[in-house]
Structure formats: C-alpha cells, structure tokens
Design an enzyme around this catalytic site. Structure first.
Site, short mmCIF file in Angstrom:
data_model
loop_
_atom_site.label_atom_id
_atom_site.label_comp_id
_atom_site.label_asym_id
_atom_site.label_seq_id
_atom_site.Cartn_x
_atom_site.Cartn_y
_atom_site.Cartn_z
N CYS A 34 40.55 34.68 3.18
CA CYS A 34 41.39 35.62 2.42
C CYS A 34 41.09 37.06 2.77
CB CYS A 34 41.18 35.46 0.92
SG CYS A 34 41.48 33.79 0.35
N THR A 107 39.03 19.19 5.79
CA THR A 107 39.66 19.59 7.05
C THR A 107 40.66 20.72 6.88
OG1 THR A 107 41.09 17.68 6.68
CG2 THR A 107 39.31 17.42 8.27
N ILE A 274 34.36 7.70 0.24
CA ILE A 274 35.18 8.68 0.97
C ILE A 274 35.70 9.71 -0.04
CG2 ILE A 274 37.11 9.04 2.56
CD1 ILE A 274 35.03 7.08 3.67
N ALA A 276 37.32 13.92 -0.62
CA ALA A 276 38.05 15.02 0.04
C ALA A 276 38.24 16.17 -0.93
CB ALA A 276 39.39 14.53 0.56
N GLY A 297 41.59 29.33 -2.05
CA GLY A 297 40.13 29.30 -1.96
C GLY A 297 39.45 29.00 -3.30
#
Lengths: 444, 444
Positions: A34, A107, A274, A276, A297
């Site tokens: 940012c 990612t 798993i 994310a 963010g």
C-alpha cells in the site's frame, strides 16, 4: 509472514517447537504494498522504509525464508510443495520438493490484465510489487513523462494519480464506470470526481480502453472507442484477482469470486492441514452475510494472525469483515464501510440513505474542511448498514466509528446518542458522524 | 436553547402550538463557550464567529428571547419565575413574574472561585462567557502581558495556556495535582507534562495558590506555599460547579455532586412539569453506573434535544454519558473516554491497563506522529471500560472508536478484530486503536 510470525509466537508461548519454511519467489518479505504509490510519488524517499521486516529479520526469529523460490505445485497426497529456483528467471531449475505437515497458502492476488492490444508496450506499468515500483521510478527519472494516463479509477488508480500529480505530470484517469471509486455509491463518486477535477486531474468515465498505441515499442497514447489520450506513461489500476493457480490445480476448493474457500479458522474445508489467508481467499461479509473477495492488507494481516495461532495449536477465529477502506488523493479523503445503497438493496435490506454535509472542525476554527457523509440504514429496523465519506483533511478516519457501529449492528438512533468527543479543533459540537446518524434517524 | 429549538420543532411536527419564553441574563444566546480560548488566542478573529444563533434568529423562529433578564426565583406553587432586569446592573428592577406550564432549568455552571486573598485584583480573569473573553482580550491588547500564570491544568487551563503561548507570553501553569489533566490517569498526565514542557510551558504541580499579589490593584504575582510566580496576567481554570441556587431555593432536589437530579427524560423527579439539562444537572455514567457532574457542551446539547422533544409531547430518553472528552494544546492532542485505571477500581472493576505507543500514519509516511493509547479493561471479562490518548496531530479523534466500544461494552479481544480502515496516510496497517486493543487482550 503474519501467519508465520504468529505461529512462531504461539508455539513459543506453548513451549512447542515448530519448523517454519517460507517460500517467496521474489527478493523481499513483509513490505507495505500500500505504500508503493507514496514511494513512486517521492513522498517516501527510501524503498527500504516500506519494508517492515527483512528476510534476515525473519530468519533471526527462526523462520526459514527461501527467496527466489517459487511454489509451482502442491502434492496433497505426498504432502509436498514443488518448488523452482527463479533467481535467474522463470526457467530456473526445479528443486527438491518441500515436505509439510501443515500448508499455508498466502499466494496473494495478481493484477487483472484484460487482453487489450498494445498492453506490453514499454511505459505501460502495473504497480503491485516493489519491482514494479522500481520500474516506474526508473521510467519517471529517465523519461520525465509529461502526460500520465491512469486506467482504472479505484483506490490504486487514484493513489497513482496523486503520485503522478506530485511528479508534475498532467494526469488523465479513465474508467468504465459512470463515476470514479466504484466502492462508493455513484452520488459520492460524483463528489470524488468534482474534487479530482479541482486538483486538475482529467476524469473520463464510461469509456473502455481499446488499444495502447506505441511508437518504437514505447507507449504513446491510450485509445478508447471515442477518444485518444496521449500518454508518456500509462499506469494500470484495474484491480486484482485471487492467485489460486497452484491451489486449484491441486484440487482445492475455489469460490464464485475466484478465491480459495476457508472456514473461520482459515482452514480449507475438507483438507485437514491446508490453510489459506490474504488476498487469495474469499471471506465472510458480516453485513450481507455472503462471501466476498476483498483484497486488503488489514484483512490479510488479521487472517494471518488467526491462521498462525491455529496452526501452532492455539484457537482463534476470523470474524469476517465489512469492507472498510480509506484512501487519500492529494487533499481529498475517501472512506467507506459496510454496504452501499445499491448493494444493500441486493443483499435484501430495505435500504434508506441520507447524505449530510458538515465540517471537520468547528465551523469558525481555521482550516475547517467540508466533509460529506452518506449513511445507509435499513428502513424497517433503523440499523446502520453502511457509510461513505468524502471530504478534506481529517475526514476519512471518522469511518472507523461508523465501521464499529456497523459491526455492532446498532441503529442510527442509538449512534446519534453515543458520547463522542468534541473540541473546536476536532469537530463541530456534534461530530459529523453524530449529525449524519441523527439526520438519518430523523428521516427514517 | 437546544431544548427551546427542539421543542419548537417537535411541536411544529405534531401540529401543536407552543409558546416559548427564554430568559437570559446576558446579551447573547447560543454561542460556543468552548471556542472562547481560540478567540482569545487570535486563532478565531471575530467574536461573532462563535455565535451559532443570535437572539434575533431565535425570535424569527418564534422563541420569545428576553435578554438582560435574570431569573432570580421560582415559585413552584404559583408556577411563576421571578425575573429582574439586569441591563443596567444587578440592582435593576424586578419585573412582572413570568408564568409557566413547563419550566426548563438550563442555568449552567459557575466557575469555582476558592477564597484566595487577592483574587479580585485586576488582571485575574476567568474565561467562561463572551464578556470574560472581551475583558481578557482588552487586557492583552492594553497591557501586552509578558508573563501569564494559569491556575488549574485541566482542559480550560491548558487551552488558555495555548492561547497565551500564541499571544507570545511566557506561560506557567500551576495545579494542585501531581500531574496536569487529572481527567487522565497520572501516567498519561506525565506524558502531557512532557509535551507541555516541550512547548516551553512551565508546569508546576502539587502546589496550592495562597495569594495573588498585586501592585496598585493590578496583579503582579501568584504565591504558593513555596514559590512566587511573577504574572502580568492570571487566568483561572479551576473548574465549574452546577449553578443551582434558584432551583435549590425553590426546593428542587440536588445530588451529591451539587447538580440537579433528573430522570432519563430530563424531568426533575417528583416535580411534574419541571425539567433541567446541561451543566446544572447530574447525569448517569454508563460505565460506573453512578451519577456524575460532567459539564460538557456535547452532553448539554444532547440533553437539551431530549428535553425539548419531551416537553413538546414527544418521547425521548437520554442514555447517559461516558465522560468522553478531547482537547488540544498547540501540537499536543489529548482525549479520554470511560473510566481511568483508578476510577475503574473505585467503581468495582478489576481494572487492568496497558499503554501502547504507535504512530498516527504508517511509520514511513512523512509527518507520522507518536500516539500513546492507554486501554483500561476489566480483567475478568476483558470488557473495555476506558481509554486515554496523548499524541501528536490526528491522535485525539481516535477516541471516538474507543468511546463507541466502551459504550457497546465489547471486549478488547473483539475490538482488535473489528474491520477498521487503513491507508498509509491515515494509520499503520493496524490502527493504533487495534494495536492497543490487541496488546491489552494479549496481556489479560
């Protein structure tokens, strides 16, 4: 890296050992994306100021950061990640697979790049990574562009517009929508347009870019169906899409907005171990009750901490978000939270909106700036479901009070009675937030 | 006048007729008393800028404003107010009694004036009314004082200190307490002291003024037990007490803090048709559950509207307050809400406090200022019960988010997860409020 740091802390507190490997395809960790527009504008002098924690600092805390190491595949059965050494480019060697017990996908997102002819001309820049920032700054210094065209009038587009204004360029902003800042309702978007035009920025809306013209491989103009905008530099602010390629190739569930599905612990459902977080996931919108992809963010940071706590054996849940965001373009401040008037109607609310103008300080105090607040309430219950702000200095941060009110599902009537602060340098006797809530309550 | 205006509006909306008489002993109505220090400092040029609504404007809306008309007695049986014409001074003629169906007491507060020898010397000023402001400004212009002594380091005292600094005087502030700003805990008060000293203000605490010395009837110094502070002007900021003389003489109930007792409709209990609001009443503190006398314009304004609605036949209740307040002294911003650490303990909470330092913008953004937030939570429940802020520009208004959180009785853990806004010009990735809430939650 939020998740990694938090996992390390949680494990330490519990007296557990945890081995953390962080795979990063670039050379940097934990920087403020940012902040890039402010570095490009020259407002922030030194790139390194944007770096919150270097790879060395992470390593010193026991995280095995592997730079120039791209994760190119996931083997869910063998519990390994296929990695490639990209230090020398994308054709680097494939390395030994990295085994995991728990896998965190962080990612991020990739800039949208619609297939427009000429997009690959030099002088056409995205602005997502520090590497992009370096490219733009080099271009600005080498070419001293006089005319900048920004494609996309969202947060990033307008922050780039500010950067180009500060760099002395003549700035044109192009967007498909009727008004800039489509995260605002169009009536507030029209206020933004007025303010941008007041800053000397040319705002052209309801246009689609059809081509980037170039001369000797260097961009020279942006074409739309009806127009041609000469450009010495083009900056793309077309938004981003979740980067889920390796996840979806591995069979992990992707939602309707293209983001990974996660539960409130930030675990990928149906795939134990798993996880994310960040710009690659879809999360719960507390007001609409639906999932959404909102790459910010603040969300990523909170999600990372929740995730990090959970993978290290702690217990944390992410309560969702309400699309709160803020931005600044020169002297203009913009902020929003919750649902807009039209999205509120889509979400099944009987949306009722009132827009109020006030001042950021007592009217008689020098430097009082105009602030416009739009409040969106549910007509039948009076519940505050969203708010939008456009104004001068000291306008935007007032959104936080409105955000907490939306979060708490209080009514505009209740909000008008909350004991907010006052002193002449900070607000009129009744804060603009109180005035906005009261006017809405009176008209409901 | 808030009550009068609201009563007029409520009556109009209901299609009723209401006859409103407003008795005012001075020449002005509806002015910003909080703005007086800024007028005295020269920050606000024109006195009339402080006037929100003139007597003529009120009259144009149908309110019979009678200036220079002091209410000197109330006859509860005959339902009349005894009034005196004070245009020519306090020995003016008693006028025809003013009859009422409903009586609103909005007599405000009077400055505390402990019996200190020499207090009546010229050059010793209070600063409550516009008339006081005129006197001080005349004194400043005629005498060009070089040394100003402020007695009392609360909001008004410190705002006067700023005014004197801006007028070029050498400023000394004296207070009985160990630190300035006793509405803050003493650790945050110590931060205020440091900042004031950084502005060149001499802060002398734990002293009691024993005498005002004068030469030819004009103040020349302020004496304490151990010291003597030469002064060309003295400003008193010793706080105020509820002005309830005529009310208590009439037998209306006064509470332990000297303010009139009112219920949540702002009616005086046991006396149908008698109402009171503003600095002359005690109201409910939502956090401690007790009554308090907190004379602030924001409370008075809200109470006046509630009262005005009710006397005109509407239905409104005043939900109480949480002692939210803000102030500014040159570049220093100060704000508070809820209970402090010691008052929380007195109110029966197991108070737990954490103080966090952060920045008002992203650390790398130019102009980032330091902000210190102290969060007070209840240890057993994690509930936020108070917060205090001391910092540079753009610090104080963050108290509003904390105030709403206190109001809503949410925990610090919940607050840390609320989706607040972020952009580098406005805060670090996590707002100082979020950081403060999180640190407190982590240490609970």
């Amino acid at each position: 890296m939020s998740a990694a740091s938090q996992a390390q802390r949680t494990a330490e507190q519990a007296g557990r050992d945890i081995e953390i490997v962080a795979l990063e395809r670039g050379p940097w960790t934990s920087y403020s994306a940012c902040g890039i527009p402010y570095w490009v504008s020259g407002t922030v002098q030194d790139r390194d100021d944007l770096i919150a924690r270097t790879p060395e600092q992470h390593r010193a805390r026991g995280i095995d950061v592997r730079l120039y190491t791209e994760a190119v595949g996931i083997d869910l059965d063998r519990r390994t990640v296929t990695v490639q050494d990209v230090a020398g480019g994308t054709d680097g060697p494939v390395l030994e697979p990295v085994p995991f017990d728990q896998l965190v996908l962080a990612t991020g997102a990739v800039p949208k790049r619609p297939p427009i002819p000429g997009m690959d001309a030099t002088g056409v820049h995205g602005l997502q990574t520090l590497a992009d920032g370096h490219q733009v700054i080099d271009w600005l210094e080498d070419e001293q562009p006089e005319r900048a065209v920004i494609v996309g009038a969202g947060y990033i587009g307008l922050e780039m517009a500010e950067a180009m204004v500060l760099r002395g360029a003549q700035v044109t902003v192009l967007d498909q929508a009727p008004e800039p800042m489509t995260t605002l309702d169009s009536d507030l978007g029209a206020e933004v347009r007025k303010a941008l035009e007041g800053l000397g920025i040319d705002v052209v809306t309801e246009v689609e870019v059809t081509e980037f013209e170039s001369t000797d491989g260097t961009v020279s103009a942006v074409r739309t169906a009806d127009g041609r905008y000469p450009a010495d530099i083009v900056l793309l602010g077309l938004g981003v899409a979740p980067n889920t390629r390796i996840a979806s190739e591995a069979g992990l569930p992707v939602g309707e907005f293209g983001g990974l599905r996660v539960d409130e612990r930030m675990a990928v459902p149906g795939h134990p171990g798993i996880w994310a977080a960040g710009d690659c996931v879809e999360v719960h919108d507390r007001v609409s009750g639906e999932r959404a992809h909102i790459p910010l963010g603040t969300h990523a940071n909170r999600q990372g901490r929740v995730l990090g706590t959970n993978i290290a054996g702690g217990q944390a849940t992410y309560p969702g978000m309400i699309r709160t965001a803020a931005s600044k373009v020169c002297g203009l401040e913009i902020a929003r939270t919750g649902l807009g008037e039209s999205s509120a109607a889509e979400a099944g609310f009987d949306a009722f909106a009132v827009t109020t103008e006030s001042t950021t300080t007592a009217g008689y105090y020098p430097g009082a700036e105009s602030i416009t607040i739009k409040v969106i309430a549910d007509r039948s219950t009076g519940r505050l479901i969203g708010a939008q702000i456009v104004g001068g200095q000291d306008s935007a941060k007032r959104i936080d009070t409105l955000a907490l009110a939306v979060w708490q599902e209080i009514t505009v009537d209740e909000l008008a009675m909350v004991d907010l602060s006052y002193a002449p340098p900070f607000s009129p006797t009744l804060d603009p937030v109180t005035i906005a809530a009261r006017r809405t309550a009176e008209r409901l």
